[in-house]
Design a protein around this motif. Structure first.
Motif, PDB file in Angstrom:
ATOM      1  N   LEU A  28      14.743   2.667  65.025  1.00  0.00           N
ATOM      2  CA  LEU A  28      15.263   2.573  63.664  1.00  0.00           C
ATOM      3  C   LEU A  28      16.723   2.617  63.481  1.00  0.00           C
ATOM      4  O   LEU A  28      17.506   2.068  62.968  1.00  0.00           O
ATOM      5  CB  LEU A  28      14.436   3.104  62.628  1.00  0.00           C
ATOM      6  CG  LEU A  28      14.840   2.954  61.231  1.00  0.00           C
ATOM      7  CD1 LEU A  28      15.000   1.680  60.762  1.00  0.00           C
ATOM      8  CD2 LEU A  28      13.679   3.824  60.217  1.00  0.00           C
ATOM      9  N   ARG A  29      17.122   3.930  64.127  1.00  0.00           N
ATOM     10  CA  ARG A  29      18.439   4.442  64.237  1.00  0.00           C
ATOM     11  C   ARG A  29      19.171   3.497  64.939  1.00  0.00           C
ATOM     12  O   ARG A  29      20.400   3.145  64.411  1.00  0.00           O
ATOM     13  CB  ARG A  29      18.594   5.754  64.662  1.00  0.00           C
ATOM     14  CG  ARG A  29      19.893   6.446  64.753  1.00  0.00           C
ATOM     15  CD  ARG A  29      19.932   7.761  65.156  1.00  0.00           C
ATOM     16  NE  ARG A  29      19.321   8.721  64.347  1.00  0.00           N
ATOM     17  CZ  ARG A  29      18.097   9.320  64.603  1.00  0.00           C
ATOM     18  NH1 ARG A  29      17.587   9.154  65.869  1.00  0.00           N
ATOM     19  NH2 ARG A  29      17.534  10.232  63.505  1.00  0.00           N
ATOM     20  N   ASP A  30      18.713   2.787  65.972  1.00  0.00           N
ATOM     21  CA  ASP A  30      19.606   1.835  66.816  1.00  0.00           C
ATOM     22  C   ASP A  30      19.753   0.398  65.950  1.00  0.00           C
ATOM     23  O   ASP A  30      20.905  -0.082  66.049  1.00  0.00           O
ATOM     24  CB  ASP A  30      19.091   1.625  68.181  1.00  0.00           C
ATOM     25  CG  ASP A  30      19.045   2.762  69.068  1.00  0.00           C
ATOM     26  OD1 ASP A  30      19.849   3.692  68.914  1.00  0.00           O
ATOM     27  OD2 ASP A  30      18.098   2.877  70.201  1.00  0.00           O
ATOM     28  N   ARG A 307      12.024  -1.152  56.382  1.00  0.00           N
ATOM     29  CA  ARG A 307      11.623  -0.257  57.343  1.00  0.00           C
ATOM     30  C   ARG A 307      12.150   1.116  57.064  1.00  0.00           C
ATOM     31  O   ARG A 307      11.402   2.146  57.258  1.00  0.00           O
ATOM     32  CB  ARG A 307      12.218  -0.805  58.629  1.00  0.00           C
ATOM     33  CG  ARG A 307      11.522  -1.922  59.238  1.00  0.00           C
ATOM     34  CD  ARG A 307      12.047  -2.438  60.576  1.00  0.00           C
ATOM     35  NE  ARG A 307      12.080  -1.449  61.603  1.00  0.00           N
ATOM     36  CZ  ARG A 307      12.785  -1.523  62.719  1.00  0.00           C
ATOM     37  NH1 ARG A 307      13.537  -2.650  62.906  1.00  0.00           N
ATOM     38  NH2 ARG A 307      12.925  -0.470  63.530  1.00  0.00           N
ATOM     39  N   PHE A 308      13.282   1.163  56.740  1.00  0.00           N
ATOM     40  CA  PHE A 308      14.063   2.422  56.496  1.00  0.00           C
ATOM     41  C   PHE A 308      13.312   3.277  55.191  1.00  0.00           C
ATOM     42  O   PHE A 308      13.134   4.351  55.441  1.00  0.00           O
ATOM     43  CB  PHE A 308      15.614   2.267  56.448  1.00  0.00           C
ATOM     44  CG  PHE A 308      16.253   3.707  55.880  1.00  0.00           C
ATOM     45  CD1 PHE A 308      16.480   4.521  56.987  1.00  0.00           C
ATOM     46  CD2 PHE A 308      16.783   3.873  54.729  1.00  0.00           C
ATOM     47  CE1 PHE A 308      17.239   5.795  56.847  1.00  0.00           C
ATOM     48  CE2 PHE A 308      17.535   4.977  54.626  1.00  0.00           C
ATOM     49  CZ  PHE A 308      17.599   5.942  55.573  1.00  0.00           C
ATOM     50  N   SER A 309      12.915   2.537  54.353  1.00  0.00           N
ATOM     51  CA  SER A 309      12.502   2.972  53.197  1.00  0.00           C
ATOM     52  C   SER A 309      10.921   3.641  53.714  1.00  0.00           C
ATOM     53  O   SER A 309      10.676   4.818  53.090  1.00  0.00           O
ATOM     54  CB  SER A 309      12.357   2.185  51.897  1.00  0.00           C
ATOM     55  OG  SER A 309      13.359   1.683  51.723  1.00  0.00           O
ATOM     56  N   LYS A 310      10.132   2.771  54.328  1.00  0.00           N
ATOM     57  CA  LYS A 310       9.014   3.338  54.654  1.00  0.00           C
ATOM     58  C   LYS A 310       9.004   4.380  55.488  1.00  0.00           C
ATOM     59  O   LYS A 310       8.116   5.481  55.529  1.00  0.00           O
ATOM     60  CB  LYS A 310       8.292   2.286  55.313  1.00  0.00           C
ATOM     61  CG  LYS A 310       6.878   2.609  55.733  1.00  0.00           C
ATOM     62  CD  LYS A 310       6.126   1.052  56.512  1.00  0.00           C
ATOM     63  CE  LYS A 310       4.904   1.510  56.785  1.00  0.00           C
ATOM     64  NZ  LYS A 310       4.013   0.234  57.782  1.00  0.00           N
ATOM     65  N   PHE A 311      10.076   4.737  56.411  1.00  0.00           N
ATOM     66  CA  PHE A 311      10.032   5.618  57.356  1.00  0.00           C
ATOM     67  C   PHE A 311      10.338   7.089  56.654  1.00  0.00           C
ATOM     68  O   PHE A 311       9.972   8.053  56.965  1.00  0.00           O
ATOM     69  CB  PHE A 311      11.013   5.402  58.474  1.00  0.00           C
ATOM     70  CG  PHE A 311      11.557   6.490  59.190  1.00  0.00           C
ATOM     71  CD1 PHE A 311      10.820   6.950  60.338  1.00  0.00           C
ATOM     72  CD2 PHE A 311      12.835   7.062  58.886  1.00  0.00           C
ATOM     73  CE1 PHE A 311      11.101   8.150  61.092  1.00  0.00           C
ATOM     74  CE2 PHE A 311      13.201   8.270  59.621  1.00  0.00           C
ATOM     75  CZ  PHE A 311      12.575   8.560  60.517  1.00  0.00           C
TER      76      PHE A 311
END
Length: 558
Positions: A28-30, A307-311
Motif C-alpha cells: 500500500l505504501r509503494d 484501500r488506505f481508509s480500510k487499512f
C-alpha cells in the motif's frame, strides 16, 4: 512435547499473519508513493511512459491551433456583419454621420424631417441595385418573386390633445396598420396610398419598416474557405414613444448565414475544408483519449483511497481526515475532463459550421475559447511538481476561503452603492443609466480608471443631485480603494507569506504523509476518545501535528 509443538505452530501462525500484514502495508505504501510521484519520477521508478502528460501537451498544441484558425475565420464573419450594418445605415438613413448618436442612429425634430427620412428609405430601397457596392440584393421567395418591403405604423386609437389648455382625451389602446409594396413599384404605391402617410403625430407611437436582403461573404475565399450566404433582416424604426418632439430612428439588422444553394469555385477552398474537418476529427479523438485517461486516474485514486481508509481503520481504528481525502480527489483531472468535453462539443460545432449545416459562430467560440483556457490552466499542474513554481497554486488554495468570505462582505457594500447610484444619478449620468452600467462604472473606479471623466460628465442642472454625487463618489473611492482593496491585497499577501514560511520550515505533516515516511507516531484515538471534546480536538488537529522537512522527497500535489 505436544504443548511445545502447539506453541511452535501458534508462533508460526502469528509470524505468518504479521508478515502478511507487513507485506500488505508495504504494498500500500509503494502504491501511494507511486500515485503521488511526478510523471518523470514514475518513469524513473517503473519505466512507465507518461502517456497522460504527452496527450496533454499534444492537446494544447492542437487545440490552440484550432482556436487560432477558427478565430481568424470568425473575425472575418463578424467584420462582414459590422461593415454591412454600417453600409446599410449610410444607404437608408438620411443625414447619418457614420457614428450613432446614442443608442439610436439618427434623430429628427420636425414633421418635415420625419417625412423626408421616411420617403428617403423607400427611394433608396428601390434603387439598391444601383447604390450598393457590395454583393447584396433583394431577397426572393421560393417562386422567385421579390420579397416586398413592409411598413407598419402604430398609434393610439383615439386622442385629442390641447397643451395650451392642459387638457387631453386619449384612448390608450394601440392600433397597427401595415402595408407592403414591391421595390420596383415604390412611386406608384406611394401615390396610391397617400392617406397612409397622413400621420397624426400626437397619436403616432412608432413606424416600422422591415425588408429582407441577401448577400455573399466573398472575403473567406482569401482564407481558402467556402463563402457563406447571408440573409439580412433589416428593421428601421421611427420611435415616437416619448412624444417629446424628438423622433429617434433605429436601424437593426439580424444577419443569418447559410450554405449557398448553387456555387462553383476553383482552387483549393474545398480541399482545405476537408483538411480542416480531418484535423478537427483528430482533435476529438485526442480529447476522448485524454478524458478516458483522466477518468481512469480518478477511478484508481478512489480505489486507492478506499484501500488506505480500510487499512487505517483496521490498524489504527481511525478515519482518514478530510485533508488527506482531498489529496486523492485530484481537481486537475476534473478540470481536464471538463475542458475535453467542451473541446469535443466545440469541435463538433466547428465541423458543422464548416460543412454549412450550422451558422452559430458565437456558441462555438464560447466552447472553444473556454476549453483552451482550461487546457492552459491545466499546465500549472505539471509546474506544481517543482517547489519554486508551486507558490501560485498553494497561495491560491490557502487564500481562497478567506478571500471568498471577504468578497461576500464587501459585495454587500458594493451592491448598496450600485442601487443607490442607479436610482439617484441614473437620470443625470450616462454611466449610471442601468444597474449593469453602474456596476461596471464602480468597478472601473475601484481600479482607478476613468475617475475624472466620471466626475466631469455629471450634469449640474440639479444642485442637490450634484452635491450628493460628490459625496457618493468620494466616499466610494475612499472606502474601496484605501480600505477594501488594501485589505483584499493583505489577505493574499498573508497567505503568500505563510506558504513561503512553510516552504522554508516545512509544511504541516498529515497522517498520509506520516504513513508514506514510515513514521509510527500516529495519534492513538482510542486513548483520547474518552470524551467528545478530546475526540473533536484530535479530529481537527490530526492533519496539523508535525512538519515535513523542506528537502523531503515526497510532495503531495492535488
Amino acid at each position: 512435547m505436544e504443548l511445545f509443538v502447539r506453541y511452535l505452530n501458534r508462533s508460526n501462525s502469528v509470524s505468518s499473519v504479521s508478515t502478511q500484514d507487513l507485506i500488505k502495508e508495504e504494498n500500500l505504501r509503494d502504491d501511494l508513493k507511486y500515485y503521488f510521484m511526478s510523471p518523470c519520477e514514475k518513469y524513473r521508478a517503473r519505466r512507465q511512459i507518461p502517456w497522460k502528460m504527452g496527450v496533454q501537451i499534444l492537446k494544447i498544441i492542437m487545440i490552440t491551433t484550432q482556436l487560432v484558425l477558427f478565430g481568424l475565420n470568425n473575425q472575418l464573419v463578424v467584420a462582414y456583419k459590422e461593415e454591412n450594418t454600417m453600409a446599410l445605415k449610410n444607404i437608408f438613413l438620411k443625414g447619418y454621420s457614420g457614428v450613432d448618436e446614442d443608442d439610436y442612429s439618427v434623430a429628427v425634430y420636425t414633421q418635415e424631417g420625419v417625412y423626408d427620412s421616411l420617403f428617403y428609405v423607400m427611394d433608396k430601397y428601390s434603387q439598391l441595385g444601383q447604390l450598393s457596392v457590395g454583393p447584396i440584393s433583394y431577397a426572393e421567395d421560393e417562386d422567385g418573386q421579390l420579397l416586398p418591403l413592409t411598413m407598419c405604423k402604430e398609434y393610439y386609437k383615439r386622442g385629442t390633445i390641447l397643451p395650451s389648455d392642459e387638457a387631453f382625451d386619449i384612448d390608450a389602446q394601440l392600433e397597427t396598420v401595415c402595408m407592403s409594396h414591391d421595390p420596383k413599384t415604390v412611386n406608384e404605391w406611394r401615390s396610391q396610398n397617400e392617406s397612409f402617410f397622413d400621420l397624426d403625430f400626437y397619436r403616432l407611437v412608432d413606424i416600422r419598416i422591415t425588408f429582407q436582403l441577401k448577400g455573399i461573404n466573398l472575403q473567406t475565399v482569401r482564407s481558402r474557405e467556402l463563402p457563406d450566404c447571408f440573409s439580412f433582416y433589416v428593421t428601421i424604426t421611427f420611435d415616437n414613444k416619448c412624444h417629446s418632439g424628438k423622433v429617434k430612428i433605429f436601424l437593426d439588422i439580424d444577419a443569418q448565414s447559410s450554405a449557398c444553394r448553387d456555387w462553383k469555385i476553383s482552387g483549393t477552398a474545398q480541399k482545405n475544408t476537408h483538411y480542416l474537418l480531418v484535423f478537427d476529427g483528430f482533435i476529438i479523438l485526442v480529447c476522448l483519449t485524454s478524458a478516458v485517461l483522466c477518468t481512469r486516474s480518478i477511478i484508481l485514486a478512489v480505489r486507492l483511497l478506499q484501500r488506505f481508509s480500510k487499512f487505517f481503520k483496521e490498524k489504527f481504528n481511525r478515519d482518514v481526515c478530510e485533508d488527506d481525502q482531498r489529496e486523492f480527489l485530484n481537481g486537475w483531472y476534473v478540470l481536464v475532463i471538463i475542458s475535453d468535453l467542451m473541446a469535443i462539443i466545440g469541435s463538433i460545432l466547428k465541423m458543422e459550421i464548416q460543412s454549412k449545416n450550422l451558422t452559430n459562430y458565437d456558441v462555438c467560440s464560447i466552447f472553444l475559447g473556454t476549453s483552451t483556457l482550461l487546457v492552459w490552466v491545466g499546465v500549472i499542474r505539471y509546474l506544481g511538481y517543482f517547489q519554486k513554481y508551486n507558490v501560485l497554486i498553494l497561495t491560491m488554495r490557502a487564500a481562497f476561503p478567506k478571500v471568498l468570505r471577504f468578497c461576500c462582505c464587501a459585495g454587500m457594500i458594493y451592491l448598496g452603492y450600485t442601487f443607490c447610484g442607479w436610482i439617484v444619478l441614473g437620470p443625470y449620468h450616462e454611466k449610471f443609466e442601468g444597474l449593469s452600467l453602474v456596476a461596471e462604472c464602480l468597478f472601473s473606479l475601484l481600479n482607478g480608471d476613468d475617475m475624472f471623466t466620471t466626475f466631469a460628465q455629471l450634469k449640474d442642472t440639479n444642485t442637490l443631485v450634484w452635491l450628493f454625487s460628490r459625496a457618493y463618489l468620494y466616499s466610494f473611492i475612499s472606502l474601496f480603494i484605501y480600505m477594501v482593496l488594501s485589505l483584499f491585497i493583505a489577505l493574499i499577501t498573508d497567505s503568500y507569506e505563510t506558504i513561503k514560511n512553510y516552504q522554508k520550515n516545512g509544511f504541516p505533516l498529515t497522517d498520509l504523509q506520516k504513513f508514506l515516511h514510515e513514521q509510527k507516531d500516529f495519534l492513538d484515538l482510542e486513548e483520547s476518545s474518552q470524551t467528545d471534546v478530546l475526540s473533536n480536538r484530535h479530529s481537527v488537529l490530526c492533519c496539523c501535528q508535525q512538519r515535513v522537512p523542506a528537502n523531503d522527497n515526497v510532495i503531495l500535489i492535488s
